[in-house]
Design a protein around this motif. Structure first.
Motif, PDB file in Angstrom:
ATOM      1  N   MET A   1       0.847  -1.196   0.000  1.00  0.00           N
ATOM      2  CA  MET A   1       0.000   0.000   0.000  1.00  0.00           C
ATOM      3  C   MET A   1       0.877   1.237   0.000  1.00  0.00           C
ATOM      4  O   MET A   1       2.064   1.185   0.318  1.00  0.00           O
ATOM      5  N   LYS A   2       0.289   2.385  -0.326  1.00  0.00           N
ATOM      6  CA  LYS A   2       0.990   3.653  -0.321  1.00  0.00           C
ATOM      7  C   LYS A   2       0.829   4.332   1.038  1.00  0.00           C
ATOM      8  O   LYS A   2      -0.231   4.289   1.660  1.00  0.00           O
ATOM      9  N   VAL A  15       6.212   9.737  -0.227  1.00  0.00           N
ATOM     10  CA  VAL A  15       5.175   8.724  -0.428  1.00  0.00           C
ATOM     11  C   VAL A  15       5.845   7.465  -0.974  1.00  0.00           C
ATOM     12  O   VAL A  15       6.510   7.494  -2.007  1.00  0.00           O
ATOM     13  N   GLU A  16       5.666   6.369  -0.239  1.00  0.00           N
ATOM     14  CA  GLU A  16       6.370   5.134  -0.572  1.00  0.00           C
ATOM     15  C   GLU A  16       5.413   3.945  -0.491  1.00  0.00           C
ATOM     16  O   GLU A  16       4.324   4.029   0.093  1.00  0.00           O
ATOM     17  N   ASP A  17       5.853   2.830  -1.063  1.00  0.00           N
ATOM     18  CA  ASP A  17       5.168   1.553  -0.866  1.00  0.00           C
ATOM     19  C   ASP A  17       5.645   0.950   0.446  1.00  0.00           C
ATOM     20  O   ASP A  17       6.857   0.846   0.698  1.00  0.00           O
ATOM     21  N   VAL A  18       4.714   0.581   1.300  1.00  0.00           N
ATOM     22  CA  VAL A  18       5.043  -0.019   2.593  1.00  0.00           C
ATOM     23  C   VAL A  18       4.230  -1.298   2.754  1.00  0.00           C
ATOM     24  O   VAL A  18       3.217  -1.490   2.071  1.00  0.00           O
ATOM     25  N   VAL A  58       4.961   6.692   9.763  1.00  0.00           N
ATOM     26  CA  VAL A  58       3.808   7.181   9.013  1.00  0.00           C
ATOM     27  C   VAL A  58       3.029   8.075   9.979  1.00  0.00           C
ATOM     28  O   VAL A  58       2.436   7.579  10.934  1.00  0.00           O
ATOM     29  N   PRO A  59       3.034   9.397   9.778  1.00  0.00           N
ATOM     30  CA  PRO A  59       2.315  10.263  10.708  1.00  0.00           C
ATOM     31  C   PRO A  59       0.829  10.307  10.358  1.00  0.00           C
ATOM     32  O   PRO A  59       0.361   9.621   9.447  1.00  0.00           O
ATOM     33  N   GLY A  60       0.115  11.142  11.082  1.00  0.00           N
ATOM     34  CA  GLY A  60      -1.319  11.299  10.831  1.00  0.00           C
ATOM     35  C   GLY A  60      -2.114  11.020  12.076  1.00  0.00           C
ATOM     36  O   GLY A  60      -1.964   9.964  12.689  1.00  0.00           O
ATOM     37  N   VAL A 330     -13.637  22.719   3.651  1.00  0.00           N
ATOM     38  CA  VAL A 330     -12.633  21.665   3.536  1.00  0.00           C
ATOM     39  C   VAL A 330     -11.857  21.805   2.232  1.00  0.00           C
ATOM     40  O   VAL A 330     -12.444  21.993   1.167  1.00  0.00           O
ATOM     41  N   THR A 331     -10.536  21.713   2.334  1.00  0.00           N
ATOM     42  CA  THR A 331      -9.671  21.625   1.161  1.00  0.00           C
ATOM     43  C   THR A 331      -8.997  20.268   1.190  1.00  0.00           C
ATOM     44  O   THR A 331      -8.390  19.902   2.203  1.00  0.00           O
ATOM     45  N   GLU A 332      -9.109  19.525   0.088  1.00  0.00           N
ATOM     46  CA  GLU A 332      -8.639  18.141   0.057  1.00  0.00           C
ATOM     47  C   GLU A 332      -7.465  17.968  -0.900  1.00  0.00           C
ATOM     48  O   GLU A 332      -7.388  18.640  -1.934  1.00  0.00           O
ATOM     49  N   PHE A 333      -6.563  17.055  -0.530  1.00  0.00           N
ATOM     50  CA  PHE A 333      -5.389  16.748  -1.321  1.00  0.00           C
ATOM     51  C   PHE A 333      -5.242  15.241  -1.452  1.00  0.00           C
ATOM     52  O   PHE A 333      -5.535  14.504  -0.499  1.00  0.00           O
ATOM     53  N   PRO A 334      -4.757  14.751  -2.593  1.00  0.00           N
ATOM     54  CA  PRO A 334      -4.415  13.326  -2.688  1.00  0.00           C
ATOM     55  C   PRO A 334      -3.148  13.043  -1.901  1.00  0.00           C
ATOM     56  O   PRO A 334      -2.368  13.954  -1.582  1.00  0.00           O
ATOM     57  N   LEU A 335      -2.942  11.778  -1.585  1.00  0.00           N
ATOM     58  CA  LEU A 335      -1.771  11.396  -0.784  1.00  0.00           C
ATOM     59  C   LEU A 335      -0.467  11.835  -1.442  1.00  0.00           C
ATOM     60  O   LEU A 335       0.480  12.220  -0.763  1.00  0.00           O
ATOM     61  N   ALA A 336      -0.410  11.789  -2.772  1.00  0.00           N
ATOM     62  CA  ALA A 336       0.822  12.158  -3.488  1.00  0.00           C
ATOM     63  C   ALA A 336       1.221  13.610  -3.234  1.00  0.00           C
ATOM     64  O   ALA A 336       2.387  13.979  -3.402  1.00  0.00           O
TER      65      ALA A 336
END
Length: 359
Positions: A1-2, A15-18, A58-60, A330-336
């Motif tokens: 997954m990313k 952003v990496e594959d983990v 991985v933060p958040g 709300v302002t949204e962004f993709p993970l990338a």
């Protein structure tokens, strides 16, 4: 997954594959639909806040998502359920005084750090593993509303303070730090819970005026001058009656004198709950007068985050319509674009603004 990785403090996220998280008994795996990006994330990721967060990580902090899988001991949670991923993880072997970690964000004390070593990675990822009890059901929602539901992350902290002070309908509340994210959330919540009046002191006149425009006459803005005695008197005069309670959300950059000026406004038998960051970067102590606390029967308590029982109560306030999530933009962004999201959250910080990642 990313997933987005913070390799070390002061470095940009990558952003990496983990590896996919695996779950066992007492755990749930959740597909992250939206994760809030807190306004002070830049201070955490730079190391300025000195949070206990081991890197790489991985933060958040928190998320809205859908359950993908549950452990064998889950009796009610089902794959497909919409949930709030509560970042406040508590140890299960210390019911009276549990150790706590904020998953993907920080930890408190040695026990919290031990807990953090297992529940380490946060929600800036396509999937996250959480304790079963931290996958809190919110009921079915339209996926496009997941970002707005991220407001619950901030609202719950404010709600924890109001529950800690046993805030009651008809009372007058003073919110110290009302122009910030947590303070403005407290304003909205107190009104939803039946406050007679909310006194909102601050130095940003434009934000104070916007609160009055948004909520009407039950909000009483007070522009602070910087003179403690004068500010205390101005806050007292502004209230329609005695001030029953004070909730403090002042940030670490604010002097303790500002917090003290607000707390001193309390009526006899009043309550103050401290939830901000005053003193975390040094400076003078709060130094409330002992005789006043004793003779005026004042209760002063600290509150960090909220009890687990607060989550269904918060969901109930939203579902009943008493608390309108449409208040939040709300302002949204993709993970990338995670680094752009972090910068945006800092630049656009303020009341009723949300930045969310959509992994």
């Amino acid at each position: 997954m990313k997933a987005a990785i913070l390799p070390r403090f002061g470095a940009p996220l990558s952003v990496e594959d983990v590896p996919e998280p695996t779950i066992g008994t007492g755990e749930a795996l959740v597909d992250v639909v939206a994760a809030p990006v807190l306004s002070y994330a830049t201070e955490v990721f730079s190391g300025a806040r000195r949070y206990l967060l081991p890197t790489p990580v991985v933060p958040g902090c928190g998320a809205i998502g859908r359950v993908r899988a549950v452990g064998p001991d889950s009796t009610r949670l089902r794959p497909g359920d919409w949930v709030f991923c509560d970042p406040t993880v508590r140890s299960r072997d210390g019911a009276a005084t549990p150790d706590i970690t904020l998953q993907g964000w920080s930890a408190r004390g040695e026990g919290g750090q031990k807990l953090q070593r297992y529940f380490r990675d946060g929600t800036f990822a396509e999937r996250v593993r959480v304790p079963t009890e931290n996958a809190a059901p919110i009921g079915a929602i339209d996926p496009v509303e997941a970002g707005r539901w991220c407001a619950i992350n901030t609202l719950l902290v404010a709600y924890g303070g109001l529950l800690a002070m046993d805030f009651r309908p008809g009372e007058t509340l003073l919110v110290s730090g009302a122009t910030g994210n947590f303070g403005s959330a407290t304003v909205a919540l107190a009104l939803a819970m039946g406050a007679r009046c909310v006194v909102a002191p601050g130095r940003n006149r434009a934000v104070l005026d916007s609160l009055r425009t948004r909520f009407g006459e039950r909000i009483v803005p007070v522009e602070l001058s910087g003179d403690s005695a004068a500010d205390t008197e101005a806050m007292r005069r502004a209230a329609p009656g005695p001030i029953d309670a004070v909730q403090d959300f002042l940030p670490p950059t604010v002097s303790a004198t500002v917090a003290r000026a607000a707390i001193i406004t309390l009526r006899q038998g009043g309550r103050a709950v401290l939830m901000g960051g005053v003193g975390m970067l040094g400076g003078e102590d709060l130094a409330l007068p002992y005789p006043w606390i004793m003779r005026s029967l004042i209760t002063v308590r600290g509150q960090w985050m909220y009890d687990a029982a607060a989550v269904p109560g918060m969901v109930g306030l939203i579902r009943s319509g008493l608390l309108d999530l449409e208040q939040w933009a709300v302002t949204e962004f993709p993970l990338a674009e995670v680094n752009d999201a972090v910068e945006h959250a800092a630049a656009e910080a303020g009341p009723f603004k949300l930045t969310a990642l959509k992994p």
